[in-house]
Design a protein around this motif. Structure first.
Motif, PDB file in Angstrom:
ATOM      1  N   ARG A  10      -4.567   2.096   8.286  1.00  0.00           N
ATOM      2  CA  ARG A  10      -5.349   3.341   8.188  1.00  0.00           C
ATOM      3  C   ARG A  10      -4.873   4.369   9.212  1.00  0.00           C
ATOM      4  O   ARG A  10      -4.864   5.577   8.931  1.00  0.00           O
ATOM      5  N   MET A  52      -0.186   4.978   8.120  1.00  0.00           N
ATOM      6  CA  MET A  52       0.395   5.460   6.869  1.00  0.00           C
ATOM      7  C   MET A  52      -0.468   5.079   5.682  1.00  0.00           C
ATOM      8  O   MET A  52      -0.045   4.291   4.814  1.00  0.00           O
ATOM      9  N   PRO A  53      -1.706   5.615   5.601  1.00  0.00           N
ATOM     10  CA  PRO A  53      -2.613   5.231   4.511  1.00  0.00           C
ATOM     11  C   PRO A  53      -2.158   5.681   3.131  1.00  0.00           C
ATOM     12  O   PRO A  53      -2.679   5.212   2.124  1.00  0.00           O
ATOM     13  N   GLU A  54      -1.180   6.596   3.053  1.00  0.00           N
ATOM     14  CA  GLU A  54      -0.720   7.069   1.748  1.00  0.00           C
ATOM     15  C   GLU A  54       0.241   6.086   1.091  1.00  0.00           C
ATOM     16  O   GLU A  54       0.483   6.140  -0.116  1.00  0.00           O
ATOM     17  N   ALA A  55       0.816   5.175   1.891  1.00  0.00           N
ATOM     18  CA  ALA A  55       1.828   4.261   1.374  1.00  0.00           C
ATOM     19  C   ALA A  55       1.182   3.025   0.758  1.00  0.00           C
ATOM     20  O   ALA A  55      -0.019   2.792   0.892  1.00  0.00           O
ATOM     21  N   SER A  56       1.998   2.234   0.088  1.00  0.00           N
ATOM     22  CA  SER A  56       1.538   0.983  -0.501  1.00  0.00           C
ATOM     23  C   SER A  56       1.088   0.032   0.596  1.00  0.00           C
ATOM     24  O   SER A  56       1.851  -0.273   1.523  1.00  0.00           O
ATOM     25  N   THR A  72       7.801   4.806  -1.392  1.00  0.00           N
ATOM     26  CA  THR A  72       6.601   4.861  -2.238  1.00  0.00           C
ATOM     27  C   THR A  72       5.889   6.196  -2.186  1.00  0.00           C
ATOM     28  O   THR A  72       4.885   6.394  -2.852  1.00  0.00           O
ATOM     29  N   ILE A  73       6.403   7.122  -1.372  1.00  0.00           N
ATOM     30  CA  ILE A  73       5.753   8.423  -1.230  1.00  0.00           C
ATOM     31  C   ILE A  73       6.740   9.514  -1.614  1.00  0.00           C
ATOM     32  O   ILE A  73       7.880   9.535  -1.139  1.00  0.00           O
ATOM     33  N   ASN A 116       7.571  13.098  -0.965  1.00  0.00           N
ATOM     34  CA  ASN A 116       7.270  14.206  -0.062  1.00  0.00           C
ATOM     35  C   ASN A 116       7.735  15.549  -0.623  1.00  0.00           C
ATOM     36  O   ASN A 116       7.552  16.584   0.000  1.00  0.00           O
ATOM     37  N   ARG A 126       4.412  13.047   5.382  1.00  0.00           N
ATOM     38  CA  ARG A 126       3.756  11.752   5.430  1.00  0.00           C
ATOM     39  C   ARG A 126       4.798  10.651   5.656  1.00  0.00           C
ATOM     40  O   ARG A 126       5.924  10.756   5.213  1.00  0.00           O
ATOM     41  N   ASP A 157       6.613   7.031   5.341  1.00  0.00           N
ATOM     42  CA  ASP A 157       6.857   5.997   4.361  1.00  0.00           C
ATOM     43  C   ASP A 157       7.464   4.787   5.066  1.00  0.00           C
ATOM     44  O   ASP A 157       7.652   4.786   6.291  1.00  0.00           O
TER      45      ASP A 157
END
Length: 511
Positions: free
Chosen positions: A152, A155-159, A236-237, A239, A247, A249
């Protein structure tokens, strides 16, 4: 099948050694390169007692390629993937508050680094209700709380699943360093940053010990190249074209972590040495303090290599001396063989080095030789005694993708053999000298781009066709190596680094 490692030993239990060497991925499991240098270092400082901690990864069988010197009193391996699963030690009670504190500290260690942050992590480990095991920290309810909190934060945007497995590797290696019982030593000398550097940093922070790091190549730079080209890391992101607020990754996580570990090592170490001055620019960029930096070049046994005399050969002979592995780019050397043969039909090109360290790559090299109809020109000779072969060689080639200060070039130079090398590590400095070289010894060879078989072929052909140029460059290189790269100069520099008097008795640990 149970993995077979090298048995640990402690010849004089409890005795403090002068130096604890911390190495990753080399000695004593692999020959050549840094491993050969470490063997040389211990044998050339008989007045020093040594421990060696060797960092390994995985469950493959391991055996020593070296006979340990008498002043190596202690040896142990650390597996970065942790001890066997049978080492689980029962339930480890989770503490939500402690997990959050630990997650916050580990996040800062992975993102920023620093000896102070490492100290906080070590202090928190002391707060645990009982001494944790590797599996308590990576495979328990407590570990789950820590990894979720770090995810959290970082890198909460990644897998999450990809982050979890990266965390297991990156932080798992860290925990292996933090939990290993440090052997007593006066100096803790890491031969890279990364996990080896973390263990030296821990000794400095936890014990107030003297920590040193020596970088042959820059570890963070090598890891960055490996990570950017890795097909096992999935982005996985997306940008897009965003420049700001980018963000993070998975590749960022890996790169940022190793850079943070390097900053921690540099911060904790009293001395930061390297083999040549260009490396210092990268160390400074990574946060190393200028006042800690020093250069100690590799040294060559001039009596062994300088006394070699050229021997007559029936064919012009060119050699690449090195392991048959991708980093040495033997395929480029083979590709260069075809235009060299066209220009010098009776030429022989030798590859002198182990063929068993990457058998698949060695097989690909054999197939390439066959496909190019070079069986009568290129010989994969395998492991040899270099001293027996150097007198037969007219030109030495190094086609590597990456090097630090290659001993093979210095050995050839000591014997008066000119070289054609790629522009890696300190090769240009060895062959051409530095701007402030006084006296200037002149050109000792030809430097090419990496993965440039045509350039390598052109350089080799030029030296084979011009006897006077070849002899002159060989003598120039001989003079530079004999004046600047002697084994005695390097040995004395490390003796001073360790605070050792050169004349001290060496018999107290010998049988």
């Amino acid at each position: 099948m149970t993995a077979v490692g090298i048995p640990a030993f402690d010849r004089i239990p409890g005795q403090e050694t002068d130096v604890c060497l911390i190495v990753e991925g080399c000695y004593p499991h692999i020959t050549g390169g840094v491993s050969s240098w470490l063997d040389w270092l211990m044998r050339n400082l008989p007045q020093c007692s040594f421990s060696v901690i060797s960092l390994v990864s995985g469950d493959e069988a391991r055996a020593s390629k070296y006979t340990f010197p008498p002043n190596l009193l202690r040896f142990a391996e650390i597996n970065l993937k942790g001890p066997p699963k049978k080492a689980f030690s029962g339930h480890f009670k989770a503490d939500a508050e402690l997990a959050e504190v630990f997650a916050e500290q580990l996040t800062r260690l992975l993102q920023r680094g620093g000896a102070d942050v490492l100290g906080e992590v070590l202090s928190t480990l002391d707060r645990f209700p009982r001494c944790p095991t590797y599996h308590n920290l990576t495979r328990s309810e407590f570990a789950w709380q820590v990894v979720c909190s770090m995810y959290r934060r970082m890198m909460p945007e990644a897998s999450f699943i990809d982050y979890f497995w990266a965390w297991q590797s990156l932080v798992g290696g860290l925990f292996s360093m933090l939990l290993f019982p440090l052997p007593p030593a006066r100096n803790y000398h890491a031969i890279s940053t990364g996990y080896a550097g973390l263990l030296a940093a821990r000794a400095a922070v936890e014990r107030g010990a003297r920590a040193i790091v020596t970088e042959h190549g820059i570890y963070t730079n090598e890891r960055r190249i490996e990570i950017l080209t890795a097909d096992w890391i999935e982005d996985t992101i997306d940008n897009g074209l965003a420049v700001e607020n980018r963000r993070k990754d998975l590749r960022d996580l890996w790169i940022d972590t190793f850079e943070s570990y390097a900053r921690t090592c540099y911060d904790a170490c009293e001395k930061i040495t390297t083999l040549y001055s260009d490396n210092q620019k990268l160390q400074l960029d990574m946060g190393a303090e200028y006042g800690k930096l020093t250069v100690i070049p590799n040294g060559i046994d001039l009596k062994r290599f300088g006394s070699l005399k050229p021997e007559p050969t029936s064919r012009p002979t060119v050699a690449l001396i090195g392991r048959v592995v991708p980093i040495k780019d033997v395929k480029t050397f083979i590709a260069a063989a075809q235009p060299v043969r066209d220009a010098v039909p009776d030429v022989c090109l030798l590859v002198l080095g182990p063929l068993d360290e990457d058998k698949e790559y060695a097989d690909e090299c054999r197939a390439m030789i066959e496909d190019m109809d070079l069986e009568e020109t290129v010989v994969l000779a395998g492991r040899v005694n270099v001293l027996e072969w150097l007198p037969k060689i007219q030109v030495m080639v190094l086609s590597s993708l990456s090097e630090a200060q290659p001993l093979t070039v210095l050995e050839a130079g000591a014997a008066g053999i000119p070289c054609v090398t790629t522009n890696v590590g300190s090769c240009r400095e060895i062959l051409h000298g530095t701007a402030d070289e006084d006296p200037a010894f002149g050109m000792g060879g030809i430097v090419t781009d990496v993965v440039a078989p045509d350039q390598i072929a052109e350089g080799v052909i030029k030296l084979l066709r011009d006897d006077q140029l070849r002899r002159q460059m060989g003598e120039n290189l001989r003079a530079r190596v004999h004046n600047l790269y002697s084994s005695d100069l390097s040995r004395d520099a490390y003796a001073r680094l360790y605070g050792q008097a050169e004349g001290r008795e060496a018999a107290r640990w010998q049988a």
